[in-house]
Design a protein around this motif. Structure first.
Motif, PDB file in Angstrom:
ATOM      1  N   HIS A  32      -8.656 -12.958   8.401  1.00  0.00           N
ATOM      2  CA  HIS A  32      -9.272 -12.407   7.196  1.00  0.00           C
ATOM      3  C   HIS A  32     -10.744 -12.833   7.164  1.00  0.00           C
ATOM      4  O   HIS A  32     -11.596 -12.131   7.662  1.00  0.00           O
ATOM      5  N   SER A  38     -15.224 -10.498   5.504  1.00  0.00           N
ATOM      6  CA  SER A  38     -13.854 -10.046   5.708  1.00  0.00           C
ATOM      7  C   SER A  38     -13.792  -9.328   7.047  1.00  0.00           C
ATOM      8  O   SER A  38     -14.749  -8.651   7.458  1.00  0.00           O
ATOM      9  N   GLU A  40     -12.711  -6.706   8.384  1.00  0.00           N
ATOM     10  CA  GLU A  40     -13.047  -5.287   8.571  1.00  0.00           C
ATOM     11  C   GLU A  40     -14.543  -5.027   8.494  1.00  0.00           C
ATOM     12  O   GLU A  40     -15.006  -3.925   8.827  1.00  0.00           O
ATOM     13  N   THR A  66      -7.206  -7.190   6.368  1.00  0.00           N
ATOM     14  CA  THR A  66      -8.346  -6.549   5.729  1.00  0.00           C
ATOM     15  C   THR A  66      -8.171  -6.580   4.216  1.00  0.00           C
ATOM     16  O   THR A  66      -7.076  -6.801   3.691  1.00  0.00           O
ATOM     17  N   ALA A 104     -12.094  -0.436  11.085  1.00  0.00           N
ATOM     18  CA  ALA A 104     -11.165  -1.565  11.227  1.00  0.00           C
ATOM     19  C   ALA A 104     -10.135  -1.308  12.324  1.00  0.00           C
ATOM     20  O   ALA A 104      -9.730  -2.239  13.035  1.00  0.00           O
ATOM     21  N   LEU A 116      -2.587  -3.788  10.321  1.00  0.00           N
ATOM     22  CA  LEU A 116      -3.703  -4.056   9.413  1.00  0.00           C
ATOM     23  C   LEU A 116      -3.179  -4.107   7.983  1.00  0.00           C
ATOM     24  O   LEU A 116      -2.500  -3.181   7.526  1.00  0.00           O
TER      25      LEU A 116
END
Length: 294
Positions: A32, A38, A40, A66, A104, A116
């Motif tokens: 994460h 973060s 993504e 994500t 992502a 994800l």
């Protein structure tokens, strides 16, 4: 059992987190927050550097945790704010989040994983008394998750929708309803029993209340693609009565629940939300539990 931990539970410094995780006997991680971003939001170059650190430590990635669809207002008039400033997130409109999901999925290729995590939209600040998970909410969330699942499927990825107490769908049965409505192999559940336990019952319609955690697990287990682990002790003398405690020390009976969770072909990922030393103790406990169940 596939024991796992979210790396930023130790530190957002991935080099330090990776070494600590490896030294304590885990080989599977979830990503994460990395250096304030973060996952993504990483560039491809940043993701490649992070993957090199994981490879050096001999760690594999189970999931990208994500924050997609968390800080996106479900309705135009919603005001939403972050519950914890240090929680790294992606912000923007629903369309921004759908576009970022495509990025992502490319990052997931770099990390060599297929799963994800996504969220069922942050609960609004400006709607006191509103209950999440209404039919209108469910219809809209399912419509958006169908678009998201189509993007994931095009990349050969699977989204796992987390029941989150800060979202419209805090209970596992509620996220399962979305999985069933979307009806795509690219959308499964991320079941977090701790989140189900600490859901604000005043925000949940009555139809979604009543199941004990083990009953909820039995009801949703066939739709689970990933799991999180945390525990709480409820203390009604405190302003925030749900207090984070060690995995085997709280109100949730993981001694009974863990063997059932372990029987599924899914990663079981620690998210203790405690100080790093306590997270390490939980990690040691999970490793020992996994050995005893092997």
């Amino acid at each position: 059992m596939k024991p796992c931990i979210i790396t930023d539970q130790i530190t957002q410094n991935l080099a330090i987190a990776s070494k600590t995780i490896r030294d304590h006997g885990l080989h599977l991680v979830e990503l994460h927050g990395i250096e304030g971003k973060s996952v993504e939001c990483l560039s491809e170059k940043e993701a490649q550097s992070a993957k090199a650190l994981l490879d050096q430590a001999g760690l594999e990635t189970a999931s990208l945790a994500t924050t997609l669809f968390f800080m996106a207002p479900l309705y135009d008039d919603y005001e939403i704010s972050l519950f914890k400033p240090e929680f790294a997130v992606f912000r923007g409109s629903i369309q921004d989040h759908l576009k970022q999901l495509d990025h992502a999925c490319h990052l997931a290729d770099i990390f060599g994983c297929s799963i994800l995590r996504v969220f069922p939209f942050r609960f609004p600040d400006n709607r006191p008394g509103k209950k999440g998970g209404t039919e209108e909410d469910l219809d809209k969330i399912a419509h958006i998750m169908k678009q998201a699942a189509d993007i994931a499927a095009a990349h050969g990825k699977v989204l796992v929708l987390e029941n989150c107490p800060y979202s419209h769908l805090p209970k596992g049965k509620m996220t399962q309803e979305i999985v069933h409505r979307v009806n795509s192999p690219a959308l499964k559940m991320l079941w977090d029993p701790g989140n189900s336990y600490r859901a604000e019952v005043t925000q949940v319609p009555e139809k979604w209340l009543g199941l004990r955690l083990e009953e909820e697990f039995q009801a949703v287990k066939d739709d689970i693609g990933h799991m999180h682990l945390k525990n709480y002790h409820y203390d009604d003398t405190k302003a925030k009565p749900f207090v984070h405690v060690g995995l085997l020390e709280g109100d949730i009976d993981y001694g009974s629940l863990l063997p059932k969770m372990a029987a599924l072909n899914a990663a079981v990922s620690l998210e203790p939300e405690l100080e790093p030393d306590a997270c390490v103790r939980d990690m040691d406990g999970l490793v020992q539990e996994a050995r005893e169940m092997a």
